[in-house]
Design a protein around this motif. Structure first.
Motif, PDB file in Angstrom:
ATOM      1  N   TYR A   1      -1.345   5.630 -15.637  1.00  0.00           N
ATOM      2  CA  TYR A   1      -0.930   4.869 -14.464  1.00  0.00           C
ATOM      3  C   TYR A   1      -1.418   3.432 -14.608  1.00  0.00           C
ATOM      4  CZ  TYR A   1       0.324   9.262 -12.154  1.00  0.00           C
ATOM      5  OH  TYR A   1       0.893  10.463 -11.834  1.00  0.00           O
ATOM      6  N   ARG A   2      -0.508   2.498 -14.342  1.00  0.00           N
ATOM      7  CA  ARG A   2      -0.815   1.070 -14.474  1.00  0.00           C
ATOM      8  C   ARG A   2      -0.853   0.348 -13.136  1.00  0.00           C
ATOM      9  NH1 ARG A   2       3.580   1.996 -17.206  1.00  0.00           N
ATOM     10  NH2 ARG A   2       4.728   0.427 -16.062  1.00  0.00           N
ATOM     11  N   VAL A   3      -0.086   0.873 -12.165  1.00  0.00           N
ATOM     12  CA  VAL A   3       0.027   0.192 -10.869  1.00  0.00           C
ATOM     13  C   VAL A   3      -0.231   1.186  -9.741  1.00  0.00           C
ATOM     14  CG1 VAL A   3       1.669  -1.542 -11.721  1.00  0.00           C
ATOM     15  CG2 VAL A   3       2.514   0.573 -10.713  1.00  0.00           C
ATOM     16  N   VAL A   4      -0.586   0.635  -8.587  1.00  0.00           N
ATOM     17  CA  VAL A   4      -0.811   1.450  -7.412  1.00  0.00           C
ATOM     18  C   VAL A   4      -0.286   0.691  -6.192  1.00  0.00           C
ATOM     19  CG1 VAL A   4      -3.150   0.560  -6.960  1.00  0.00           C
ATOM     20  CG2 VAL A   4      -2.517   2.851  -6.164  1.00  0.00           C
ATOM     21  N   GLY A   5       0.229   1.448  -5.258  1.00  0.00           N
ATOM     22  CA  GLY A   5       0.620   0.899  -3.968  1.00  0.00           C
ATOM     23  C   GLY A   5      -0.087   1.693  -2.886  1.00  0.00           C
ATOM     24  N   VAL A   6      -0.816   1.011  -2.040  1.00  0.00           N
ATOM     25  CA  VAL A   6      -1.533   1.669  -0.949  1.00  0.00           C
ATOM     26  C   VAL A   6      -0.860   1.281   0.351  1.00  0.00           C
ATOM     27  CG1 VAL A   6      -3.752   1.968   0.205  1.00  0.00           C
ATOM     28  CG2 VAL A   6      -3.679   1.540  -2.270  1.00  0.00           C
ATOM     29  N   GLY A   7      -0.472   2.289   1.123  1.00  0.00           N
ATOM     30  CA  GLY A   7       0.193   2.044   2.398  1.00  0.00           C
ATOM     31  C   GLY A   7      -0.520   2.757   3.528  1.00  0.00           C
ATOM     32  N   ILE A   8      -1.131   1.992   4.403  1.00  0.00           N
ATOM     33  CA  ILE A   8      -1.903   2.529   5.518  1.00  0.00           C
ATOM     34  C   ILE A   8      -1.199   2.208   6.827  1.00  0.00           C
ATOM     35  CG2 ILE A   8      -4.123   2.435   6.747  1.00  0.00           C
ATOM     36  CD1 ILE A   8      -4.547   3.405   3.911  1.00  0.00           C
ATOM     37  N   VAL A   9      -1.203   3.161   7.725  1.00  0.00           N
ATOM     38  CA  VAL A   9      -0.755   2.944   9.099  1.00  0.00           C
ATOM     39  C   VAL A   9      -1.914   3.341   9.992  1.00  0.00           C
ATOM     40  CG1 VAL A   9       0.876   3.635  10.895  1.00  0.00           C
ATOM     41  CG2 VAL A   9       1.672   3.329   8.555  1.00  0.00           C
ATOM     42  N   ALA A  10      -2.307   2.441  10.887  1.00  0.00           N
ATOM     43  CA  ALA A  10      -3.464   2.677  11.739  1.00  0.00           C
ATOM     44  C   ALA A  10      -3.093   2.562  13.209  1.00  0.00           C
ATOM     45  CB  ALA A  10      -4.566   1.670  11.410  1.00  0.00           C
ATOM     46  N   THR A  11      -3.589   3.486  13.986  1.00  0.00           N
ATOM     47  CA  THR A  11      -3.571   3.378  15.432  1.00  0.00           C
ATOM     48  C   THR A  11      -5.038   3.303  15.840  1.00  0.00           C
ATOM     49  OG1 THR A  11      -3.740   5.735  15.963  1.00  0.00           O
ATOM     50  CG2 THR A  11      -1.521   4.882  15.482  1.00  0.00           C
ATOM     51  N   PRO A  12      -5.348   3.108  17.101  1.00  0.00           N
ATOM     52  CA  PRO A  12      -6.768   3.067  17.462  1.00  0.00           C
ATOM     53  C   PRO A  12      -7.530   4.351  17.124  1.00  0.00           C
ATOM     54  CG  PRO A  12      -5.465   2.094  19.200  1.00  0.00           C
ATOM     55  CD  PRO A  12      -4.495   2.691  18.218  1.00  0.00           C
TER      56      PRO A  12
ATOM     57  N   LEU B   1     -11.866   3.084 -17.406  1.00  0.00           N
ATOM     58  CA  LEU B   1     -10.401   3.055 -17.343  1.00  0.00           C
ATOM     59  C   LEU B   1      -9.954   1.681 -16.862  1.00  0.00           C
ATOM     60  CD1 LEU B   1      -9.809   6.516 -15.649  1.00  0.00           C
ATOM     61  CD2 LEU B   1      -9.295   5.911 -18.034  1.00  0.00           C
ATOM     62  N   ALA B   2      -8.788   1.270 -17.312  1.00  0.00           N
ATOM     63  CA  ALA B   2      -8.242  -0.021 -16.888  1.00  0.00           C
ATOM     64  C   ALA B   2      -7.983  -0.010 -15.383  1.00  0.00           C
ATOM     65  CB  ALA B   2      -6.937  -0.303 -17.634  1.00  0.00           C
ATOM     66  N   PRO B   3      -8.170  -1.157 -14.749  1.00  0.00           N
ATOM     67  CA  PRO B   3      -7.890  -1.211 -13.315  1.00  0.00           C
ATOM     68  C   PRO B   3      -6.396  -1.073 -13.054  1.00  0.00           C
ATOM     69  CG  PRO B   3      -8.372  -3.404 -14.151  1.00  0.00           C
ATOM     70  CD  PRO B   3      -8.622  -2.442 -15.280  1.00  0.00           C
ATOM     71  N   LEU B   4      -6.081  -0.572 -11.895  1.00  0.00           N
ATOM     72  CA  LEU B   4      -4.681  -0.482 -11.460  1.00  0.00           C
ATOM     73  C   LEU B   4      -4.293  -1.802 -10.815  1.00  0.00           C
ATOM     74  CD1 LEU B   4      -4.949   3.046  -9.829  1.00  0.00           C
ATOM     75  CD2 LEU B   4      -3.717   2.497 -11.939  1.00  0.00           C
ATOM     76  N   GLU B   5      -3.133  -2.299 -11.191  1.00  0.00           N
ATOM     77  CA  GLU B   5      -2.622  -3.522 -10.579  1.00  0.00           C
ATOM     78  C   GLU B   5      -1.937  -3.162  -9.269  1.00  0.00           C
ATOM     79  OE1 GLU B   5      -2.994  -6.680 -11.568  1.00  0.00           O
ATOM     80  OE2 GLU B   5      -4.287  -5.898 -13.159  1.00  0.00           O
ATOM     81  N   PRO B   6      -2.127  -3.968  -8.237  1.00  0.00           N
ATOM     82  CA  PRO B   6      -1.428  -3.676  -6.982  1.00  0.00           C
ATOM     83  C   PRO B   6       0.066  -3.949  -7.129  1.00  0.00           C
ATOM     84  CG  PRO B   6      -2.681  -5.715  -6.786  1.00  0.00           C
ATOM     85  CD  PRO B   6      -3.011  -5.124  -8.133  1.00  0.00           C
ATOM     86  N   SER B   7       0.857  -3.046  -6.608  1.00  0.00           N
ATOM     87  CA  SER B   7       2.316  -3.199  -6.603  1.00  0.00           C
ATOM     88  C   SER B   7       2.763  -3.292  -5.153  1.00  0.00           C
ATOM     89  CB  SER B   7       2.984  -2.003  -7.281  1.00  0.00           C
ATOM     90  OG  SER B   7       4.373  -2.005  -7.007  1.00  0.00           O
ATOM     91  N   PHE B   8       3.227  -4.458  -4.757  1.00  0.00           N
ATOM     92  CA  PHE B   8       3.652  -4.634  -3.375  1.00  0.00           C
ATOM     93  C   PHE B   8       4.895  -3.814  -3.047  1.00  0.00           C
ATOM     94  CE2 PHE B   8       1.063  -8.345  -4.418  1.00  0.00           C
ATOM     95  CZ  PHE B   8       0.052  -8.158  -3.490  1.00  0.00           C
ATOM     96  N   PRO B   9       5.871  -3.697  -3.978  1.00  0.00           N
ATOM     97  CA  PRO B   9       7.012  -2.816  -3.673  1.00  0.00           C
ATOM     98  C   PRO B   9       6.583  -1.355  -3.519  1.00  0.00           C
ATOM     99  CG  PRO B   9       7.592  -4.330  -5.440  1.00  0.00           C
ATOM    100  CD  PRO B   9       6.114  -4.477  -5.203  1.00  0.00           C
ATOM    101  N   LEU B  10       5.672  -0.906  -4.365  1.00  0.00           N
ATOM    102  CA  LEU B  10       5.178   0.468  -4.267  1.00  0.00           C
ATOM    103  C   LEU B  10       4.374   0.657  -2.973  1.00  0.00           C
ATOM    104  CD1 LEU B  10       5.526   2.938  -6.067  1.00  0.00           C
ATOM    105  CD2 LEU B  10       3.381   2.344  -7.200  1.00  0.00           C
ATOM    106  N   ALA B  11       3.631  -0.365  -2.584  1.00  0.00           N
ATOM    107  CA  ALA B  11       2.891  -0.303  -1.314  1.00  0.00           C
ATOM    108  C   ALA B  11       3.858  -0.187  -0.139  1.00  0.00           C
ATOM    109  CB  ALA B  11       1.999  -1.528  -1.155  1.00  0.00           C
ATOM    110  N   GLY B  12       5.004  -0.838  -0.235  1.00  0.00           N
ATOM    111  CA  GLY B  12       6.006  -0.722   0.827  1.00  0.00           C
ATOM    112  C   GLY B  12       6.525   0.701   0.956  1.00  0.00           C
TER     113      GLY B  12
ATOM    114  N   LEU C   1       0.323   5.535  -3.861  1.00  0.00           N
ATOM    115  CA  LEU C   1       1.320   5.873  -4.870  1.00  0.00           C
ATOM    116  C   LEU C   1       0.947   5.222  -6.198  1.00  0.00           C
ATOM    117  CD1 LEU C   1       4.645   5.466  -2.860  1.00  0.00           C
ATOM    118  CD2 LEU C   1       3.590   7.593  -3.642  1.00  0.00           C
ATOM    119  N   PHE C   2       1.072   5.978  -7.264  1.00  0.00           N
ATOM    120  CA  PHE C   2       0.734   5.522  -8.606  1.00  0.00           C
ATOM    121  C   PHE C   2       2.007   5.485  -9.459  1.00  0.00           C
ATOM    122  CE2 PHE C   2      -2.787   7.818  -6.789  1.00  0.00           C
ATOM    123  CZ  PHE C   2      -3.882   7.016  -7.044  1.00  0.00           C
TER     124      PHE C   2
END
Length: 166
Positions: free
Chosen positions: A144-155, A54-65, A163-164
């Motif tokens: 799906y062509r784009v993906v946004g990954v949004g992580i929040v980390a605490t210790p 499958l084609a790779p997903l391009e990162p989407s910075f707005p979607l990551a937000g 999001l796709f």
């Protein structure tokens, strides 16, 4: 007691109290850790897609937000769900941000006692999603062509939203 110009300038130029500096350093470390996990999730997700030609997903910075805001909202308000307490779905949150897609999908993941390395955490997330029919379908949807990954980390806790869009 009169405040002299010298006292005022010294007070303004004094460094933050140590507690605030250590809090700022901890927040920076959490953001750096979250960014490393995001990059690893993106890479591992595309590795899974590539293995299936499958084609790779391009990162989407707005979607990551949008994804990052959902992860932060879940952490701040103490829930773990695809819907906000007000009932907003991922497609609602995406539309409210001004992004338009013909199709969208969402994966979420939470790790407690998240003391592993960013790569190990990302690997656990992608493996977990691949072991779930609906989450796997999101990762492997060819439209799906784009993906946004949004992580929040605490210790100790890591919340992830993926999001796709297509």
């Amino acid at each position: 007691m009169a405040l002299t110009r010298r006292t005022f300038l010294l007070a303004c130029l004094a460094p933050w109290p140590p507690a605030r500096r250590s809090e700022a350093r901890a927040a920076d470390a959490n953001r750096e850790r979250a960014a490393a996990i995001e990059q690893a999730v993106l890479s591992l997700t595309n590795d899974v897609r590539a293995a299936r030609r499958l084609a790779p997903l391009e990162p989407s910075f707005p979607l990551a937000g949008v994804a990052r805001r959902h992860s932060q909202d879940m952490l701040d308000r103490g829930y773990f769900d695809h819907r906000t307490p007000e009932g907003l779905r991922s497609s609602d949150r995406i539309a409210r941000s001004g992004l338009e897609f013909d199709a969208t999908g969402e994966n979420i993941y939470m790790v407690r006692d998240a003391t592993s390395s960013p790569v190990n955490l990302a690997s656990a997330m992608v493996k977990g999603w691949m072991n779930s029919r609906d989450h796997r379908a999101n990762i492997l949807t060819p439209d799906y062509r784009v993906v946004g990954v949004g992580i929040v980390a605490t210790p100790r806790v890591v919340l992830a939203t993926q999001l796709f869009g297509g």
